[in-house]
Design an enzyme around this catalytic site. Sequence first.
Site, mmCIF file in Angstrom:
data_model
loop_
_atom_site.group_PDB
_atom_site.id
_atom_site.type_symbol
_atom_site.label_atom_id
_atom_site.label_comp_id
_atom_site.label_asym_id
_atom_site.label_seq_id
_atom_site.Cartn_x
_atom_site.Cartn_y
_atom_site.Cartn_z
ATOM 1 N N SER A 146 -4.416 8.776 4.876
ATOM 2 C CA SER A 146 -5.390 9.649 3.652
ATOM 3 C C SER A 146 -6.754 8.929 3.811
ATOM 4 O O SER A 146 -6.934 7.962 4.523
ATOM 5 C CB SER A 146 -4.919 8.962 2.275
ATOM 6 O OG SER A 146 -5.735 9.572 1.349
ATOM 7 N N TYR A 159 -1.283 2.333 -2.916
ATOM 8 C CA TYR A 159 -1.279 3.745 -1.954
ATOM 9 C C TYR A 159 -2.214 3.420 -0.984
ATOM 10 O O TYR A 159 -1.973 3.774 0.297
ATOM 11 C CB TYR A 159 -1.632 4.743 -3.048
ATOM 12 C CG TYR A 159 -1.812 6.202 -2.221
ATOM 13 C CD1 TYR A 159 -0.804 6.902 -2.009
ATOM 14 C CD2 TYR A 159 -3.048 6.583 -1.977
ATOM 15 C CE1 TYR A 159 -0.782 8.319 -1.225
ATOM 16 C CE2 TYR A 159 -3.151 7.904 -1.103
ATOM 17 C CZ TYR A 159 -2.052 8.593 -0.812
ATOM 18 O OH TYR A 159 -2.251 9.948 -0.305
#
Length: 256
Positions: A146, A159
């Site tokens: 990401s 995350y």
Amino acid sequence: MYLPSFSLKGKTALVTGAGRGIGHAIAIGYAEAGADVVIVSRTQSDLEKTAEIIESKGSKAYIFEADVTNKDHIEKIFETLDSKKIRLDILVNNAGMNIRSKAMDVSDEEWNTIMNTNLRSAFWFSQKAGKRMKEAGGGKIITISSVAGHVALRTGVVYASTKAAIIQMTKNLALEWGEYGINVNSIGPWYFKTPLTEKLLANEEYLNDILAVTPQKRVGELPDLVGPAVFLASEASNYVNGQTLFVDGGMTIQGF
């Protein structure tokens, strides 16, 4: 001939988190490129829908309902592939999740759940696939990271930590396994329209904040991500190794 092949005909790919969203789109994109696809998800009904589309493209679909955080489930998947003599040419570690707790509020359970889903499972799948690809003379491993692994965002510290770790894991595996003909790369998406982002993107203020830092002034559509995933799985990327390809509309290129 200088133009490399983007075809995946004759290849078999394994995609985790293939029931919905990004994994679903990549699995179908691989089928369209000619590959048979092993699809993994926790939800049988989602897998059946994905498999139906894959088979409509003329490719085979192999369904595995499994929890990627359970190492026994991962072992069973590879044991079954071995018993059925299904060669694995491509692995896509896509399964992932997020709990958007602030750093001071993160619990042990949240930490373990996100780490196990996003990072631990990607390593175990890569290790299992890597051993088989080494014996077979090569293969392609792609893990979905990401932009949160590269820049600080409001996505939550756990995350972001998993996605940064994936970028570094990609480099290390590429360094260790390059001599075996195994290419290990990752993809770093920005916001894409998926079931997981639907509620966030419905918030006009949140959406405007995203668009303000995206040079292309739009969120991603799933076909924007499938093309890079096919490229990294195909012969066109044979000399690309240890890289993270950010598919972000230019979000990560900006300074102040």
